[in-house]
Motif scaffolding. Structure first.
Motif, PDB file in Angstrom:
ATOM      1  N   LEU A  36      -6.667 -13.486  -4.095  1.00  0.00           N
ATOM      2  CA  LEU A  36      -8.123 -13.345  -4.190  1.00  0.00           C
ATOM      3  C   LEU A  36      -8.671 -13.919  -5.492  1.00  0.00           C
ATOM      4  O   LEU A  36      -9.892 -13.946  -5.685  1.00  0.00           O
ATOM      5  CB  LEU A  36      -8.524 -11.870  -4.062  1.00  0.00           C
ATOM      6  N   ASN A  37      -7.755 -14.354  -6.369  1.00  0.00           N
ATOM      7  CA  ASN A  37      -8.153 -14.951  -7.647  1.00  0.00           C
ATOM      8  C   ASN A  37      -9.095 -14.017  -8.413  1.00  0.00           C
ATOM      9  O   ASN A  37     -10.213 -14.385  -8.798  1.00  0.00           O
ATOM     10  CB  ASN A  37      -8.829 -16.305  -7.412  1.00  0.00           C
ATOM     11  N   VAL A  38      -8.622 -12.783  -8.617  1.00  0.00           N
ATOM     12  CA  VAL A  38      -9.428 -11.773  -9.294  1.00  0.00           C
ATOM     13  C   VAL A  38      -8.645 -11.170 -10.455  1.00  0.00           C
ATOM     14  O   VAL A  38      -7.419 -11.229 -10.508  1.00  0.00           O
ATOM     15  CB  VAL A  38      -9.847 -10.642  -8.329  1.00  0.00           C
ATOM     16  N   ASN A  39      -9.397 -10.592 -11.382  1.00  0.00           N
ATOM     17  CA  ASN A  39      -8.811  -9.809 -12.465  1.00  0.00           C
ATOM     18  C   ASN A  39      -8.447  -8.435 -11.922  1.00  0.00           C
ATOM     19  O   ASN A  39      -9.276  -7.763 -11.302  1.00  0.00           O
ATOM     20  CB  ASN A  39      -9.823  -9.712 -13.614  1.00  0.00           C
ATOM     21  N   TRP A  40      -7.198  -8.012 -12.155  1.00  0.00           N
ATOM     22  CA  TRP A  40      -6.760  -6.751 -11.563  1.00  0.00           C
ATOM     23  C   TRP A  40      -7.573  -5.566 -12.070  1.00  0.00           C
ATOM     24  O   TRP A  40      -7.885  -4.644 -11.316  1.00  0.00           O
ATOM     25  CB  TRP A  40      -5.275  -6.522 -11.817  1.00  0.00           C
ATOM     26  N   GLY A  41      -7.966  -5.611 -13.326  1.00  0.00           N
ATOM     27  CA  GLY A  41      -8.784  -4.530 -13.864  1.00  0.00           C
ATOM     28  C   GLY A  41     -10.099  -4.382 -13.116  1.00  0.00           C
ATOM     29  O   GLY A  41     -10.587  -3.268 -12.898  1.00  0.00           O
ATOM     30  N   ALA A  42     -10.665  -5.518 -12.669  1.00  0.00           N
ATOM     31  CA  ALA A  42     -11.923  -5.467 -11.924  1.00  0.00           C
ATOM     32  C   ALA A  42     -11.717  -4.994 -10.487  1.00  0.00           C
ATOM     33  O   ALA A  42     -12.662  -4.518  -9.837  1.00  0.00           O
ATOM     34  CB  ALA A  42     -12.574  -6.848 -11.917  1.00  0.00           C
ATOM     35  N   MET A  43     -10.480  -5.113  -9.985  1.00  0.00           N
ATOM     36  CA  MET A  43     -10.205  -4.700  -8.610  1.00  0.00           C
ATOM     37  C   MET A  43      -9.979  -3.199  -8.490  1.00  0.00           C
ATOM     38  O   MET A  43     -10.238  -2.611  -7.435  1.00  0.00           O
ATOM     39  CB  MET A  43      -8.968  -5.422  -8.070  1.00  0.00           C
ATOM     40  N   ILE A  44      -9.512  -2.567  -9.553  1.00  0.00           N
ATOM     41  CA  ILE A  44      -9.135  -1.146  -9.470  1.00  0.00           C
ATOM     42  C   ILE A  44     -10.283  -0.267  -8.982  1.00  0.00           C
ATOM     43  O   ILE A  44     -10.095   0.532  -8.041  1.00  0.00           O
ATOM     44  CB  ILE A  44      -8.582  -0.659 -10.826  1.00  0.00           C
ATOM     45  N   PRO A  45     -11.508  -0.358  -9.550  1.00  0.00           N
ATOM     46  CA  PRO A  45     -12.582   0.487  -9.035  1.00  0.00           C
ATOM     47  C   PRO A  45     -12.969   0.165  -7.591  1.00  0.00           C
ATOM     48  O   PRO A  45     -13.391   1.059  -6.845  1.00  0.00           O
ATOM     49  CB  PRO A  45     -13.750   0.210  -9.999  1.00  0.00           C
ATOM     50  N   GLN A  46     -12.798  -1.096  -7.180  1.00  0.00           N
ATOM     51  CA  GLN A  46     -13.106  -1.458  -5.798  1.00  0.00           C
ATOM     52  C   GLN A  46     -12.082  -0.853  -4.841  1.00  0.00           C
ATOM     53  O   GLN A  46     -12.430  -0.393  -3.744  1.00  0.00           O
ATOM     54  CB  GLN A  46     -13.143  -2.983  -5.644  1.00  0.00           C
ATOM     55  N   ILE A  47     -10.839  -0.849  -5.262  1.00  0.00           N
ATOM     56  CA  ILE A  47      -9.780  -0.239  -4.459  1.00  0.00           C
ATOM     57  C   ILE A  47     -10.016   1.261  -4.323  1.00  0.00           C
ATOM     58  O   ILE A  47      -9.864   1.844  -3.240  1.00  0.00           O
ATOM     59  CB  ILE A  47      -8.408  -0.529  -5.086  1.00  0.00           C
ATOM     60  N   LYS A  48     -10.416   1.902  -5.401  1.00  0.00           N
ATOM     61  CA  LYS A  48     -10.669   3.349  -5.370  1.00  0.00           C
ATOM     62  C   LYS A  48     -11.773   3.691  -4.365  1.00  0.00           C
ATOM     63  O   LYS A  48     -11.689   4.710  -3.659  1.00  0.00           O
ATOM     64  CB  LYS A  48     -11.032   3.855  -6.764  1.00  0.00           C
ATOM     65  N   LYS A  49     -12.810   2.833  -4.276  1.00  0.00           N
ATOM     66  CA  LYS A  49     -13.889   3.095  -3.327  1.00  0.00           C
ATOM     67  C   LYS A  49     -13.395   2.987  -1.887  1.00  0.00           C
ATOM     68  O   LYS A  49     -13.804   3.759  -1.017  1.00  0.00           O
ATOM     69  CB  LYS A  49     -15.047   2.133  -3.571  1.00  0.00           C
ATOM     70  N   LEU A  50     -12.525   2.025  -1.629  1.00  0.00           N
ATOM     71  CA  LEU A  50     -11.957   1.903  -0.281  1.00  0.00           C
ATOM     72  C   LEU A  50     -11.013   3.065   0.025  1.00  0.00           C
ATOM     73  O   LEU A  50     -10.941   3.535   1.166  1.00  0.00           O
ATOM     74  CB  LEU A  50     -11.226   0.566  -0.140  1.00  0.00           C
ATOM     75  N   GLU A  51     -10.300   3.528  -0.992  1.00  0.00           N
ATOM     76  CA  GLU A  51      -9.404   4.672  -0.807  1.00  0.00           C
ATOM     77  C   GLU A  51     -10.195   5.951  -0.565  1.00  0.00           C
ATOM     78  O   GLU A  51      -9.734   6.842   0.162  1.00  0.00           O
ATOM     79  CB  GLU A  51      -8.489   4.815  -2.024  1.00  0.00           C
ATOM     80  N   GLU A  52     -11.382   6.066  -1.169  1.00  0.00           N
ATOM     81  CA  GLU A  52     -12.221   7.257  -0.951  1.00  0.00           C
ATOM     82  C   GLU A  52     -12.604   7.404   0.514  1.00  0.00           C
ATOM     83  O   GLU A  52     -12.762   8.509   1.023  1.00  0.00           O
ATOM     84  CB  GLU A  52     -13.492   7.167  -1.808  1.00  0.00           C
TER      85      GLU A  52
END
Length: 270
Positions: A36-52
């Protein structure tokens, strides 16, 4: 506060793209970051929202779709594909008659994407379209239900036949009769492969009442879709699509039209 589900999916490209990526299978954090060519730090909060919303889960930093996550991701992909096809062909699709496409295939018109609109300038509107010829000339399989016949494509069809292409053509009774009377070699006039179609080597079918679209051509390489405009007038523009999904969609539409078609005897045997 947890955002609504539709916002969670569609208001972030990172979240949307992650769901679509996980449709391909489980992904490690490194694979997600690279693909996805992304910074992992920027992905963490997005992952948490999907996990919620229990759409994804992970084990040892390997991420998976849940069962509901997979169902939602699949249907989101279908919607996004339809939106993509409509967005890129909006002016054409919004002003043309789609009623000739059966509902179950219109619901899946996103399978044509990515595609492009072929247009001819006024000076060449009755000439063979170079994009069409280039896409079809090397085909080994070609089926075309059509409401009209373009004699300028005779040379292309004859070249395809010489190359061993299996061609099936479906026309209305009136169009078929015109082809036979004007564009089939009768043994008397000078043999001209540009003018005459070598019809004895083609599978010919007739559909009594014609079609509700101008044309659908399917080869092993392309799908070419033409529609009447909203006033029922002929339009020389076409949607050109490639890929396995579009080919399967096109073949289903061909089979839908061919159910009421009658085979005309030629030298071609199944």
């Amino acid at each position: 506060m947890k955002s609504c589900l539709i916002d969670t999916i569609f208001l972030s490209d990172k979240r949307k793209n992650l769901l679509l990526l996980l449709l391909e299978g489980p992904q490690t954090s490194d694979e997600i970051k690279d693909k996805l060519n992304v910074n992992w730090g920027a992905m963490i909060p997005q992952i948490k929202k999907l996990e919620e919303w229990d759409l994804i889960t992970n084990k040892d930093r390997v991420y998976y779709l849940t069962d509901m996550g997979r169902a939602i991701a699949n249907n989101s992909k279908r919607l996004l594909n339809i939106l993509c096809v409509y967005e890129h062909n909006h002016k054409y699709l919004a002003t043309h008659d789609l009623s000739g496409i059966p509902p179950h295939l219109l619901d899946r018109i996103g399978e044509l994407g990515p595609c492009k609109l072929l247009e001819s300038d006024l000076a060449h509107v009755f000439d063979a379209n170079d994009d069409v010829v280039d896409a079809m000339i090397d085909a080994t399989f070609c089926v075309t239900p059509s409401n009209f016949f373009q004699p300028q494509y005779n040379k292309m069809y004859n070249t395809m036949l010489k190359n061993g292409c299996d061609i099936g053509l479906i026309y209305s009774q009136s169009v078929y009769e015109r082809i036979v009377s004007e564009y089939v070699y009768d043994g008397k006039a000078e043999l001209d492969e540009v003018r005459f179609l070598d019809w004895k080597k083609v599978k010919f079918f007739v559909i009594p009442d014609g079609l509700e679209i101008t044309e659908i051509t399917v080869t092993n390489n392309i799908v070419l879709l033409g529609l009447f405009d909203s006033d029922g007038r002929f339009d020389s523009r076409y949607i050109l699509s490639t890929g396995e999904r579009s080919r399967n969609w096109g073949l289903e539409l061909y089979e839908y039209f061919s159910r009421n078609a009658k085979r005309i005897e030629t030298d071609v045997k199944d």
